[in-house]
Design an enzyme around this catalytic site. Structure first.
Site, mmCIF file in Angstrom:
data_model
loop_
_atom_site.group_PDB
_atom_site.id
_atom_site.type_symbol
_atom_site.label_atom_id
_atom_site.label_comp_id
_atom_site.label_asym_id
_atom_site.label_seq_id
_atom_site.Cartn_x
_atom_site.Cartn_y
_atom_site.Cartn_z
ATOM 1 N N GLU A 15 0.817 -1.212 0.000
ATOM 2 C CA GLU A 15 0.000 0.000 0.000
ATOM 3 C C GLU A 15 0.851 1.263 0.000
ATOM 4 O O GLU A 15 0.505 2.243 -0.660
ATOM 5 C CB GLU A 15 -0.968 0.006 1.183
ATOM 6 C CG GLU A 15 -2.016 -1.103 1.154
ATOM 7 C CD GLU A 15 -2.929 -1.042 -0.076
ATOM 8 O OE1 GLU A 15 -2.930 -0.020 -0.786
ATOM 9 O OE2 GLU A 15 -3.634 -2.032 -0.328
ATOM 10 N N TYR A 44 -6.775 6.336 3.706
ATOM 11 C CA TYR A 44 -6.824 5.231 2.755
ATOM 12 C C TYR A 44 -6.024 4.023 3.253
ATOM 13 O O TYR A 44 -6.554 2.909 3.369
ATOM 14 C CB TYR A 44 -6.316 5.647 1.361
ATOM 15 C CG TYR A 44 -6.038 4.419 0.533
ATOM 16 C CD1 TYR A 44 -7.091 3.674 0.007
ATOM 17 C CD2 TYR A 44 -4.746 3.931 0.380
ATOM 18 C CE1 TYR A 44 -6.866 2.498 -0.684
ATOM 19 C CE2 TYR A 44 -4.507 2.758 -0.301
ATOM 20 C CZ TYR A 44 -5.568 2.044 -0.832
ATOM 21 O OH TYR A 44 -5.344 0.866 -1.485
ATOM 22 N N ASP A 69 -10.266 5.262 -2.244
ATOM 23 C CA ASP A 69 -9.114 5.764 -2.980
ATOM 24 C C ASP A 69 -9.618 6.513 -4.216
ATOM 25 O O ASP A 69 -10.814 6.713 -4.385
ATOM 26 C CB ASP A 69 -8.172 4.617 -3.364
ATOM 27 C CG ASP A 69 -8.717 3.815 -4.517
ATOM 28 O OD1 ASP A 69 -9.969 3.751 -4.669
ATOM 29 O OD2 ASP A 69 -7.927 3.252 -5.288
ATOM 30 N N CYS A 79 -13.908 1.758 -15.179
ATOM 31 C CA CYS A 79 -14.416 3.114 -14.955
ATOM 32 C C CYS A 79 -13.220 4.053 -14.800
ATOM 33 O O CYS A 79 -13.025 4.700 -13.774
ATOM 34 C CB CYS A 79 -15.293 3.128 -13.708
ATOM 35 S SG CYS A 79 -16.275 4.635 -13.491
ATOM 36 N N CYS A 90 -17.809 1.850 -20.640
ATOM 37 C CA CYS A 90 -19.163 1.589 -20.142
ATOM 38 C C CYS A 90 -19.793 0.368 -20.810
ATOM 39 O O CYS A 90 -20.690 -0.256 -20.225
ATOM 40 C CB CYS A 90 -20.036 2.823 -20.338
ATOM 41 S SG CYS A 90 -19.391 4.313 -19.527
ATOM 42 N N CYS A 142 -19.205 -2.430 -18.496
ATOM 43 C CA CYS A 142 -19.302 -2.159 -17.062
ATOM 44 C C CYS A 142 -20.491 -2.879 -16.428
ATOM 45 O O CYS A 142 -21.612 -2.795 -16.930
ATOM 46 C CB CYS A 142 -19.429 -0.654 -16.818
ATOM 47 S SG CYS A 142 -19.508 -0.237 -15.059
ATOM 48 N N CYS A 194 -26.000 2.951 -13.277
ATOM 49 C CA CYS A 194 -25.114 4.122 -13.182
ATOM 50 C C CYS A 194 -25.869 5.419 -13.441
ATOM 51 O O CYS A 194 -26.487 5.615 -14.492
ATOM 52 C CB CYS A 194 -23.974 3.973 -14.184
ATOM 53 S SG CYS A 194 -22.817 5.379 -14.168
#
Length: 299
Positions: free
Chosen positions: A46, A129, A147, A201, A208, A211, A217
DNA sequence: CATGCGTGGGC
DNA sequence: TGCCCAAGCAT
């Protein structure tokens, strides 16, 4: 607050189904990774992923954990070795903070990465985060992990905006409102939202057509309007102090463990004042050390 | 809340 | 080519 009348499960269920089939095979998603490195491996990954792309992190992460497989091992290393190992990952202050966090974990937590978000937040270099990412992805707890990917997915799918606004505490609240009640499902939801933002995305050319959230959405329903973009833009790098700092530190890494003559560092830099400023700020930040006429990575 | 902070790849 | 972007944090 969310401008949708759909239940949260209308988002989380298709996202979880999609994730099971589409998740990339990344090192920290392999069971073996956690057997070998546990929460420490998650924490190191991370830190490296803070503003550095996944594909550049992977080889560095494996080398790092081979060399320092525990917080105590890294705590015993020198700053110089840590900065050299960090190499060209960028934002080298993260290496300093990771080193400090390893010391703090060793001294305050018996060498065990803490599980509690508040304890994690007290460690150097760990913010909203990273603290929740470790608690969720290493320990399986239930928290909203937010995030840049998650914020973009929420901006579009829930708020109907093309791009997220500046980071805010409200992001955490919104993500929390979408989180499945079940602990294991909540962890998958966090990971899936990030993965969707990273691979589908995306900031520039969202796909899309493929997606899993296209049916729910808010942004797609509104016809993918250009709702404006209030994101902060990065300062120009060319000619910046950051560029000078990066160039100077590259020289020190290459010379390490030896020191170099200060006067030789960036001797040909176009702006002498900027060159001096860069070196002084590196020293002030603990990224370089001066000894007489010599400059080196900190001992 | 705004800003400074590396590095490199993609379009 | 030049600009945009990348699993943020500290101050």
């Amino acid at each position: 607050m969310p401008s949708t009348s759909l239940p949260a499960s209308a988002v989380s269920l298709p996202l979880a189904d999609w994730y099971r089939g589409a998740a990339r095979d990344l090192p920290w998603r392999r069971p073996r990774f956690h057997e070998d490195f546990g929460a420490w491996g998650t924490l190191v990954s991370e830190f490296m992923l803070q503003q550095t792309p996944v594909n550049r992190v992977i080889p560095h992460l494996e080398a790092w954990l081979d060399r320092w497989p525990t917080p105590a091992a890294m705590a015993a290393a020198s700053t110089s070795d840590v900065l050299q190992q960090w190499a060209n990952l960028g934002y080298p202050r993260r290496a300093l903070w990771l080193h400090r966090a390893a010391v703090e974990i060793t001294e305050r937590h018996g060498g065990v990465v803490p599980k509690d978000v508040d304890a994690l937040l007290k460690l150097s270099g760990i913010g909203d985060y990273t603290a929740r990412a470790v608690a969720v992805f290493a320990y399986g707890d239930r928290h909203p992990v937010v995030d840049t990917n998650t914020r973009r997915v929420m901006a579009r799918a829930i708020l109907g905006q093309a791009q997220p606004g500046p980071p805010s505490r409200r992001d955490l609240e919104l993500m929390d409102s979408l989180l499945p009640a079940d602990v294991a499902e909540s962890a998958v939801f966090n990971a899936a939202a990030m993965e969707l933002g990273a691979t589908v995305c995306t900031a520039r050319s969202p796909r899309c057509e493929i997606c899993p959230l296209v049916g729910v959405c808010a942004w797609v329903a509104a016809g993918r309007p250009d709702t404006g973009d209030t994101r902060r833009r990065q300062a120009t790098f060319e000619g910046s102090d950051r560029q000078a700092r990066g160039a100077a530190l590259r020289i020190l890494r290459a010379a390490a463990p030896d020191a170099v003559l200060i006067d030789s560092v960036l001797a040909e830099w176009p702006d002498p004042l900027q060159r001096d400023r860069a070196i002084d700020s590196l020293i002030a930040d603990g990224l370089a050390e001066a000894d007489g006429e010599m400059l080196s990575l900190p001992r």
